[in-house]
Design a protein around this motif. Structure first.
Motif, PDB file in Angstrom:
ATOM      1  N   TRP A 109       0.838  -1.189   0.000  1.00 37.65           N
ATOM      2  CA  TRP A 109       0.000   0.000   0.000  1.00 37.65           C
ATOM      3  C   TRP A 109       0.875   1.241   0.000  1.00 37.65           C
ATOM      4  O   TRP A 109       1.984   1.229   0.542  1.00 37.65           O
ATOM      5  CB  TRP A 109      -0.896   0.043   1.243  1.00 37.65           C
ATOM      6  CG  TRP A 109      -1.852  -1.089   1.376  1.00 37.65           C
ATOM      7  CD1 TRP A 109      -1.625  -2.312   1.950  1.00 37.65           C
ATOM      8  CD2 TRP A 109      -3.211  -1.115   0.920  1.00 37.65           C
ATOM      9  NE1 TRP A 109      -2.739  -3.096   1.881  1.00 37.65           N
ATOM     10  CE2 TRP A 109      -3.742  -2.379   1.258  1.00 37.65           C
ATOM     11  CE3 TRP A 109      -4.034  -0.184   0.284  1.00 37.65           C
ATOM     12  CZ2 TRP A 109      -5.052  -2.745   0.973  1.00 37.65           C
ATOM     13  CZ3 TRP A 109      -5.340  -0.534  -0.005  1.00 37.65           C
ATOM     14  CH2 TRP A 109      -5.842  -1.799   0.331  1.00 37.65           C
ATOM     15  N   ILE A 110       0.358   2.320  -0.601  1.00 32.58           N
ATOM     16  CA  ILE A 110       0.991   3.634  -0.529  1.00 32.58           C
ATOM     17  C   ILE A 110      -0.079   4.628  -0.098  1.00 32.58           C
ATOM     18  O   ILE A 110      -1.129   4.725  -0.740  1.00 32.58           O
ATOM     19  CB  ILE A 110       1.568   4.075  -1.886  1.00 32.58           C
ATOM     20  CG1 ILE A 110       2.526   3.025  -2.456  1.00 32.58           C
ATOM     21  CG2 ILE A 110       2.269   5.433  -1.751  1.00 32.58           C
ATOM     22  CD1 ILE A 110       2.891   3.263  -3.912  1.00 32.58           C
ATOM     23  N   VAL A 111       0.150   5.347   0.986  1.00 27.09           N
ATOM     24  CA  VAL A 111      -0.748   6.440   1.368  1.00 27.09           C
ATOM     25  C   VAL A 111      -0.036   7.747   1.062  1.00 27.09           C
ATOM     26  O   VAL A 111       1.145   7.904   1.359  1.00 27.09           O
ATOM     27  CB  VAL A 111      -1.182   6.367   2.849  1.00 27.09           C
ATOM     28  CG1 VAL A 111      -1.889   5.052   3.142  1.00 27.09           C
ATOM     29  CG2 VAL A 111      -0.009   6.568   3.791  1.00 27.09           C
ATOM     30  N   VAL A 112      -0.749   8.679   0.428  1.00 25.64           N
ATOM     31  CA  VAL A 112      -0.153   9.955   0.017  1.00 25.64           C
ATOM     32  C   VAL A 112      -0.892  11.080   0.728  1.00 25.64           C
ATOM     33  O   VAL A 112      -2.113  11.224   0.582  1.00 25.64           O
ATOM     34  CB  VAL A 112      -0.226  10.131  -1.511  1.00 25.64           C
ATOM     35  CG1 VAL A 112       0.355  11.489  -1.914  1.00 25.64           C
ATOM     36  CG2 VAL A 112       0.512   9.000  -2.218  1.00 25.64           C
ATOM     37  N   GLY A 113      -0.143  11.900   1.463  1.00 31.15           N
ATOM     38  CA  GLY A 113      -0.749  12.950   2.271  1.00 31.15           C
ATOM     39  C   GLY A 113      -1.300  14.105   1.474  1.00 31.15           C
ATOM     40  O   GLY A 113      -2.324  14.688   1.835  1.00 31.15           O
ATOM     41  N   SER A 122      -5.873  11.615  -2.117  1.00 29.82           N
ATOM     42  CA  SER A 122      -6.955  12.523  -2.490  1.00 29.82           C
ATOM     43  C   SER A 122      -7.377  12.280  -3.934  1.00 29.82           C
ATOM     44  O   SER A 122      -6.673  11.635  -4.713  1.00 29.82           O
ATOM     45  CB  SER A 122      -6.493  13.973  -2.323  1.00 29.82           C
ATOM     46  OG  SER A 122      -5.526  14.295  -3.324  1.00 29.82           O
ATOM     47  N   TYR A 123      -8.508  12.857  -4.294  1.00 31.41           N
ATOM     48  CA  TYR A 123      -8.985  12.703  -5.663  1.00 31.41           C
ATOM     49  C   TYR A 123      -8.012  13.323  -6.656  1.00 31.41           C
ATOM     50  O   TYR A 123      -7.883  12.841  -7.786  1.00 31.41           O
ATOM     51  CB  TYR A 123     -10.396  13.300  -5.796  1.00 31.41           C
ATOM     52  CG  TYR A 123     -11.449  12.381  -5.243  1.00 31.41           C
ATOM     53  CD1 TYR A 123     -12.206  11.570  -6.079  1.00 31.41           C
ATOM     54  CD2 TYR A 123     -11.666  12.283  -3.862  1.00 31.41           C
ATOM     55  CE1 TYR A 123     -13.166  10.697  -5.564  1.00 31.41           C
ATOM     56  CE2 TYR A 123     -12.610  11.416  -3.341  1.00 31.41           C
ATOM     57  CZ  TYR A 123     -13.361  10.619  -4.194  1.00 31.41           C
ATOM     58  OH  TYR A 123     -14.294   9.745  -3.683  1.00 31.41           O
ATOM     59  N   GLU A 124      -7.284  14.360  -6.256  1.00 33.34           N
ATOM     60  CA  GLU A 124      -6.277  14.954  -7.132  1.00 33.34           C
ATOM     61  C   GLU A 124      -5.082  14.021  -7.280  1.00 33.34           C
ATOM     62  O   GLU A 124      -4.563  13.831  -8.379  1.00 33.34           O
ATOM     63  CB  GLU A 124      -5.836  16.315  -6.597  1.00 33.34           C
ATOM     64  CG  GLU A 124      -4.755  16.994  -7.411  1.00 33.34           C
ATOM     65  CD  GLU A 124      -5.160  17.345  -8.838  1.00 33.34           C
ATOM     66  OE1 GLU A 124      -4.292  17.774  -9.611  1.00 33.34           O
ATOM     67  OE2 GLU A 124      -6.356  17.183  -9.201  1.00 33.34           O
ATOM     68  N   THR A 125      -4.632  13.431  -6.180  1.00 34.92           N
ATOM     69  CA  THR A 125      -3.549  12.452  -6.262  1.00 34.92           C
ATOM     70  C   THR A 125      -3.928  11.297  -7.179  1.00 34.92           C
ATOM     71  O   THR A 125      -3.131  10.860  -8.022  1.00 34.92           O
ATOM     72  CB  THR A 125      -3.204  11.922  -4.859  1.00 34.92           C
ATOM     73  OG1 THR A 125      -2.589  12.970  -4.099  1.00 34.92           O
ATOM     74  CG2 THR A 125      -2.260  10.738  -4.918  1.00 34.92           C
ATOM     75  N   ILE A 126      -5.147  10.819  -7.035  1.00 38.78           N
ATOM     76  CA  ILE A 126      -5.595   9.693  -7.874  1.00 38.78           C
ATOM     77  C   ILE A 126      -5.690  10.119  -9.338  1.00 38.78           C
ATOM     78  O   ILE A 126      -5.351   9.333 -10.244  1.00 38.78           O
ATOM     79  CB  ILE A 126      -6.939   9.150  -7.356  1.00 38.78           C
ATOM     80  CG1 ILE A 126      -6.769   8.605  -5.934  1.00 38.78           C
ATOM     81  CG2 ILE A 126      -7.502   8.093  -8.294  1.00 38.78           C
ATOM     82  CD1 ILE A 126      -5.677   7.564  -5.763  1.00 38.78           C
ATOM     83  N   GLY A 130      -4.290  19.457  -3.559  1.00 38.49           N
ATOM     84  CA  GLY A 130      -5.326  18.444  -3.738  1.00 38.49           C
ATOM     85  C   GLY A 130      -6.163  18.164  -2.514  1.00 38.49           C
ATOM     86  O   GLY A 130      -7.031  17.295  -2.535  1.00 38.49           O
ATOM     87  N   GLY A 131      -5.899  18.912  -1.426  1.00 40.65           N
ATOM     88  CA  GLY A 131      -6.605  18.642  -0.174  1.00 40.65           C
ATOM     89  C   GLY A 131      -5.782  17.728   0.704  1.00 40.65           C
ATOM     90  O   GLY A 131      -5.715  16.521   0.468  1.00 40.65           O
TER      91      GLY A 131
END
Length: 294
Positions: A48-52, A76-80, A177-178
């Motif tokens: 898994w990768i979590v992006v702040g 976030s939706y922007e990261t995705i 991106g929030g």
């Protein structure tokens, strides 16, 4: 045993209960910058990768790690959106906005909370953790965006290596991106992960992690306004809100010389001693394999 490896900036590798989780994915550096000397292409195992948030110094590298390992990216939706543009398959992408609890394994979950980015627009140069900053309250969003032009002019003077690095890492992010924070619940304990210096007080004060990774860079953001004080005071304020047994700093090294400065930790340690005396400050070296809950 849960272990934590710091890759510099705000990127960590968490190994817990048989899974590997990257917290952010920014590993590559310019020549001479602080870091591990490795790149995102060197990562061979990740679940898994979590992006702040979506800035390059947090998200760049997630696309390569995901391609190489098949890891699922949470962000976030922007990261995705950025990861979609990089060609990452839909079944490896999990957009979140805050409020979600994601099961990473039979024994590990991560809960997502909305957060805030540091007030980058309010600074015109690198400052130290003990420097007191006041003013800039009530600045509207349009003016904040205008002030960011000054930051762009500063970055343009960093030199050819830095500019080449910034061109390579440019993925068309629409702002941050929030920002998000993540709380991991594991069989050994709970871990809070934050990658920019900002928070919503009403959210942070209800979290009670055993260990908290807190960002120490820029001018802290408290409920949408720049802190009236120092970065060290901001970190202390956050520790007082969440009351962890240990605080681990991130984003405090010299990850992009000329833009970043290595944060002085003595003012942070003193601030913690004043407002959160039961909280231990842990300073990690790169790839220490730190026993997280030991």
């Amino acid at each position: 045993m849960a272990t934590l490896d710091w890759y510099g900036c705000a990127t960590f590798r968490l190994r817990v209960a048989g899974i590997t989780v990257f917290l952010d994915a920014y590993i590559d550096r310019i020549p001479g910058a602080a870091g591990t000397g490795s790149t995102a292409d060197d990562v061979e195992a990740c679940d898994w990768i979590v992006v702040g948030h979506s800035h390059f110094d947090h998200v760049w590298g997630a696309e390569r790690i995901a391609r190489r390992t098949g890891a699922t990216i949470i962000g976030s939706y922007e990261t995705i959106r950025i990861m979609q543009a990089e060609g990452i398959p839909e079944d490896q992408l999990l957009p979140v906005a805050g409020g979600e609890c994601v099961r990473l394994s039979a024994d590990v979950t991560v809960t997502v909370f909305p957060s805030q980015h540091s007030c980058v627009w309010s600074i015109t140069g690198a400052s130290q953790s003990g420097d007191v900053c006041i003013g800039d309250l009530g600045v509207d969003y349009q003016e904040q965006r205008g002030r960011m032009a000054t930051l762009a002019q500063w970055i343009a003077k960093l030199g050819p290596d830095a500019l080449s690095h910034l061109r390579a890492s440019e993925q068309g992010a629409r702002g941050d991106g929030g920002a998000l924070v993540f709380q991991f619940d594991t069989p050994e304990g709970s871990l809070l992960y934050q990658d920019p210096s900002g928070h919503w007080t009403g959210i942070f004060r209800d979290l009670r992690p055993d260990v908290a990774i807190l960002a120490a860079a820029g001018r802290g953001n408290v409920d949408g306004q720049p802190i009236q004080g120092s970065l060290a005071q901001f970190v202390g304020r956050q520790a007082d809100l969440v009351r962890p047994r240990r605080v681990i700093l991130c984003h405090h090294d010299d990850w992009l010389p000329g833009f970043s400065v290595p944060a002085e930790t003595i003012p942070i340690r003193e601030a913690l001693r004043r407002v959160a005396p039961r909280t231990q400050l842990v300073e990690l070296g790169y790839l220490d394999g730190y026993a997280l809950f030991g």
